[in-house]
Write a protein that holds these residues in place. Structure first.
Motif, PDB file in Angstrom:
ATOM      1  N   LYS A 105       1.161  -1.823   0.171  1.00 55.56           N
ATOM      2  CA  LYS A 105      -0.359  -0.417  -0.143  1.00 55.56           C
ATOM      3  C   LYS A 105       0.578   1.113  -0.244  1.00 55.56           C
ATOM      4  N   THR A 122       1.515   1.628  -3.840  1.00 53.51           N
ATOM      5  CA  THR A 122       0.061   2.093  -4.572  1.00 53.51           C
ATOM      6  C   THR A 122       0.241   3.556  -4.287  1.00 53.51           C
ATOM      7  N   SER A 161      -5.839  -1.727   6.973  1.00 58.66           N
ATOM      8  CA  SER A 161      -5.287  -1.640   6.243  1.00 58.66           C
ATOM      9  C   SER A 161      -6.880  -1.397   5.003  1.00 58.66           C
TER      10      SER A 161
END
Length: 353
Positions: A21, A24, A165
């Motif tokens: 993440k 990203t 998350s």
């Protein structure tokens, strides 16, 4: 971060995109030019093959840092785009970090393992004029909170989660961007390593001594709260998470939010990494967050944000959003699949210019 490299490669070995993440987030939101994604599992593809991206955010995926520099010799930093549970360093990444430093390329990391304290990396950086930025290292002058975040002029909006998350940073950034596009003077308050990489400043709350957690958040609210009309604070963890509930509570009390946006992943029914711990229903979270906030500063959950990437059709996604919104008695959206408008309307209320 005192300096700001401009052209980067992002390391995301074997976990790109959904379990990387940090990678990203940097690719989607940071003002870096991303020249390459370093992922040995997907060489020869492009970032847009794995993520929904604007054309100017796309980049090739290559197998190593050496290959990244062959693609673009102007790369001036390697970003470690993975932050595993516990924040450790995977030794399989060492050759890429060493190659970067040997070429005078800076390294930006958000791990609990500080690369600048690794003797081999520190020596290479010194020998080749590179800098290592450990963004998860807090500054030394933090203190306990004084309970003053509610004194600022800005409205404070906090993203909270049903789990870790679930997209709290993404939702905070999407709401900030959507508000700015409407002409609202809005700012993003980063509390985690990825948010700090994107914004170029912030306090890494999950690395702060527990007594100073709320104070580290309050410090940022006081710094920015009289400069903007709305602050979107990046939440962390979940109030029911067996490992991360403490940082969640610290951010909640330190930021003293006026409103909250509850974030969730469609289909997730157990806490990530603790599969024997069930995720409560959304109504329970509304009560938990509002009741916990109230003695310090009353704040209300006004909207939801749901990651619907696991749902194939827009029809399924909209049905999931409608159900989640009904359960929290407010609008819900997926700001990546659709847009942030409904959640932003609820947050801004009558304050929109």
């Amino acid at each position: 971060m005192n300096a700001r490299p401009t052209r980067v490669a992002v390391l995301a070995h074997d976990l790109f995109p959904h379990r990387a993440k940090t990678a990203t987030g940097v690719i989607r939101y940071a003002d870096y030019d991303v020249a390459a994604v370093v992922d040995r599992a997907n060489p020869g593809s492009r970032a847009s093959d794995h993520l929904s991206l604007a054309a100017d955010r796309d980049a090739p995926v290559v197998e190593s840092m050496e290959a990244a520099l062959a693609v673009d010799e102007e790369i001036d930093a390697l970003v470690i785009g993975i932050a595993p549970i516990g924040g450790g360093f995977d030794e399989s990444w060492r050759p890429d970090v060493e190659h970067a430093l040997e070429q005078g390329v800076d390294v930006i990391a958000g791990l609990h393992y500080f690369l600048a304290e690794d003797d081999a990396f520190a020596t290479l950086a010194d020998e080749h004029g590179a800098t290592i930025y450990d963004v998860r290292k807090p500054h030394p002058d933090l203190t306990v909170a004084e309970g003053r975040a509610d004194e600022v002029d800005a409205d404070v909006v906090l993203t909270v989660g049903t789990d870790c998350s679930v997209g709290k940073m993404t939702v905070s950034l999407e709401l900030t961007r959507a508000a700015q596009e409407r002409g609202v003077d809005a700012a993003f308050i980063p509390t985690g390593q990825t948010g700090i990489m994107i914004a170029g400043w912030g306090n890494p709350i999950d690395r702060v001594v527990s007594d100073f957690t709320a104070g580290a958040v309050e410090e940022m609210i006081l710094e920015k709260g009289d400069e903007h009309d709305v602050l979107f604070v990046e939440g962390q963890g979940s109030i029911v998470h067996p490992a991360y509930s403490a940082v969640t509570c610290g951010i909640l009390h330190g930021s003293m939010p006026d409103s909250m946006v509850l974030c969730h992943v469609a289909g997730r029914d157990a806490i990530h990494g603790y599969e024997d711990t069930a995720i409560p229903d959304p109504e329970t979270y509304v009560d938990l967050y509002e009741d916990l906030a109230a003695p310090v500063h009353r704040g209300e959950v006004v909207a939801g944000a749901v990651n619907t990437a696991s749902l194939d059709s827009d029809e399924e996604a909209r049905a999931a959003l409608e159900a989640f919104g009904s359960s929290i008695d407010g609008p819900a959206t997926d700001p990546i699949r659709f847009d942030a408008d409904e959640a932003l309307d609820a947050v801004l209320g009558d304050d929109e210019p």
